[in-house]
Design a protein around this motif. Sequence first.
Motif, PDB file in Angstrom:
ATOM      1  N   MET A  19       0.855  -1.194   0.000  1.00 54.04           N
ATOM      2  CA  MET A  19       0.000   0.000   0.000  1.00 54.04           C
ATOM      3  C   MET A  19       0.890   1.243   0.000  1.00 54.04           C
ATOM      4  SD  MET A  19      -3.096  -1.168   0.035  1.00 54.04           S
ATOM      5  CE  MET A  19      -4.446  -0.514   0.995  1.00 54.04           C
ATOM      6  N   PRO A  20       0.579   2.214  -0.839  1.00 53.33           N
ATOM      7  CA  PRO A  20       1.525   3.329  -1.009  1.00 53.33           C
ATOM      8  C   PRO A  20       1.606   4.305   0.159  1.00 53.33           C
ATOM      9  CG  PRO A  20      -0.389   3.593  -2.443  1.00 53.33           C
ATOM     10  CD  PRO A  20      -0.536   2.264  -1.784  1.00 53.33           C
TER      11      PRO A  20
ATOM     12  N   ASP B  74      -4.616   5.510  -1.458  1.00 52.69           N
ATOM     13  CA  ASP B  74      -4.172   6.865  -1.789  1.00 52.69           C
ATOM     14  C   ASP B  74      -4.359   7.735  -0.544  1.00 52.69           C
ATOM     15  OD1 ASP B  74      -6.833   7.587  -1.638  1.00 52.69           O
ATOM     16  OD2 ASP B  74      -7.106   7.797  -3.797  1.00 52.69           O
ATOM     17  N   GLU B  75      -3.956   8.977  -0.617  1.00 53.21           N
ATOM     18  CA  GLU B  75      -3.959   9.852   0.561  1.00 53.21           C
ATOM     19  C   GLU B  75      -5.385  10.057   1.084  1.00 53.21           C
ATOM     20  OE1 GLU B  75      -1.162  10.676   2.055  1.00 53.21           O
ATOM     21  OE2 GLU B  75      -2.237  11.826   3.584  1.00 53.21           O
ATOM     22  N   GLU B  76      -6.316  10.215   0.166  1.00 55.48           N
ATOM     23  CA  GLU B  76      -7.699  10.485   0.581  1.00 55.48           C
ATOM     24  C   GLU B  76      -8.262   9.278   1.354  1.00 55.48           C
ATOM     25  OE1 GLU B  76     -10.248  11.423  -2.695  1.00 55.48           O
ATOM     26  OE2 GLU B  76     -12.027  11.336  -1.391  1.00 55.48           O
ATOM     27  N   ASN B  77      -7.986   8.093   0.809  1.00 53.88           N
ATOM     28  CA  ASN B  77      -8.424   6.857   1.444  1.00 53.88           C
ATOM     29  C   ASN B  77      -7.822   6.732   2.856  1.00 53.88           C
ATOM     30  OD1 ASN B  77      -7.376   3.621   1.550  1.00 53.88           O
ATOM     31  ND2 ASN B  77      -9.541   3.949   1.139  1.00 53.88           N
TER      32      ASN B  77
END
Lengths: 485, 130
Positions: free
Chosen positions: A214-215, A281-284
């Motif tokens: 996961m990034p 992602d950042e929002e998630n």
Amino acid sequence: MLGTIKQLIQIVGETNVVSAKVDRIAYSRDLTPYFAVPDAVVFPMNTEQVVEILTLLNEKGVPVTPRGGGASFQGSSLAVKGGILLDLSRMNKIIEISNEDMIAIVQSGVRYETFEHELEKRGLTFPHDVGSHDAATIGGILASDSNGHHAYRHGRVGAWIQGMEVVLVDGTVLRLGTRAPRYNMGYNLAALFAGSEGTLGIITEATLKLAPRMPVEATVGAFFKNLDGLISASLAISMSGIDAGTIEATDGYTVKTISDVMNLGFPTCEGNFVGDVQGFDEENLQRKLMVMEKILKEHGGENIITARDEETTNKLWAPRLEIDTAIVKVHPGYREFGFAAADPCVPLSKQAEAIREIGRIIRSHGVIAAVFCHAGIGIIHPAVLIDARNREHWVAMKKAEQEILEYVVSIGGVVTAEHGFGYVKNPYVRMAIGPDKLELDRKIKKLLDPNGILNPGKMALDTEERDSDVGFIYKEYVTDKEMTE
Amino acid sequence: MSLEKYRHIIMECVSCGLCQSNCPIYRQTNLESHSAKGKMTILFALLEGWLNWDEVAERMYECTTCKNCQATCLSGLDIPAVVEAARAELVKRGLGNKISAQLVENMQKTHNPFGEDPKARNRLKELAEA
Ligand SMILES: Cc1cc2nc3c(=O)[nH]c(=O)nc-3n(C[C@H](O)[C@H](O)[C@H](O)COP(=O)(O)OP(=O)(O)OC[C@H]3O[C@@H](n4cnc5c(N)ncnc54)[C@H](O)[C@@H]3O)c2cc1C
Ligand code: SF4
Ligand code: SF4
């Protein structure tokens, strides 16, 4: 033994057989109080050599103790009956990493972190990050069916074995599974060998299922005046479906000790929470963090800290990871030992009670307790910290061990859920699994290892005693026999 | 015995093996007697009288004293300090590092650590100047 050593040299070559006393002694210790020196250490370089070694030693009835990194907590990879220590750490090739099939094929001596660094380059992970890091090998992890720090999210390692190559004592090479993701073909033998602690066969190669890396991720810490609040927050996080990576609890004594020694300024608490969460992602990630922080607050969490950088992350993990360093500073001469009550598991609803009660039991015997809990999965790690030169402390550790295990079973828990039985839990196996399962386990052992050469003295498969066939690193150690006198 | 002063470190080593990961010597050989964990076990056995000084000498010199082990040590132990104390004791007992002794002898005899004919250097100088 000399003749056998000569034959082993013929199989693996001179540089792969170690017989000098000084080098053999280097293999005699692990986290337990025991001291067990093998007669020789042999390093196979490939499966064919493992076949030849086992065939030879099986014919001669010589004990063989498999070893990866030797990081076991429970005396599992100590050669308690002497004989040959089969060190697989030189079989350390990563044979293939496939993004297309989401698998890796590795030899069993590959080190965990070395492997993980290679996977990272390809956006993949084998998410079974045991606390022994690069000391642990894949073979040791599989043979112990280990439980990494992210087992809350990813489960035990056993389920991640897609295929396995195992050599049996008679030289048979079993190939279980393939690169295809699933198989359902008769008994699931890979599951049997996972967690068999080297008592049934030698794992030489494994085909492992991988996960995407996961990034983005963050670590969250919080402090609770009350452990019940911490555990109910953990359950609420599980129920929220945010799919956290890990959820950990540490008792207040440990938090205070670490905070004082490392000057971290943590508040007084009955328990501290540390968890991490990943996002695609950042929002998630931010949405998950919002939910997690809200739950922590609602359940009484204070001083909530969210870490995105390495320094703050390490600070949050310090209570969980730095106790051994801290204790040496506060109480010189004190240390932790691998003991039989190191990894019980309790029902999720009983976690707060169990952390408290286990700490109370240990302290009631006049020694130091640090208690940790993998709060999402009920595993409790009590560390008993003792002055090993004090006989009374050994007595205290043994009494606490028995009381903890009896208590855990009385509330519907199990004796071990992470490290397995090894050597140190021999006297508790019957209580843990009952006579019928023990009998069946022994039949399985007899079927696969009729001469009993593989890792003898472990898992109560041939003896329910400990302390009888090994030396001790402290002369003050109190044996089981002395405890009953 | 000066090593006795370090017994507490030797005994505080919990044999976890975390120090294997970045030891430049152990990473080459996978031989436990090269890791800090192995060295502490060996010295423990020495203090107990189960090993002699001449048996441990070679392994004690196989350490760069780089402190990598201390950086990953579960208990933050200063392993190189223990190794150096063991070396000091070895030297006192006439078991100094044979390689260092050879280097010193070479320096004295040939003015270079490799024991090579000093005239070879002069020849190189002449060649360079030509
Ligand atoms: C600081 C520290 C932290 C730890 N944290 C965790 C943790 O978070 N989770 C956890 O589950 N455990 C943990 N452990 C325990 C241990 O490190 C793990 O169980 C690890 O998997 C052991 O790997 P190893 O290669 O060192 O195995 P070893 O100790 O060498 O062997 C373990 C067992 O597997 C057998 N074995 C080894 N290789 C093979 C093979 N190729 N074929 C057949 N049998 C084999 C051995 O005989 C032995 O019974 C920790 C230990 C330490 C010291
Ligand atoms: S100081 Fe010695 S034992 Fe420690 S990591 Fe460096 S070489 Fe290895
Ligand atoms: S990391 Fe430290 S405590 Fe662990 S084995 Fe190495 S020297 Fe000993």
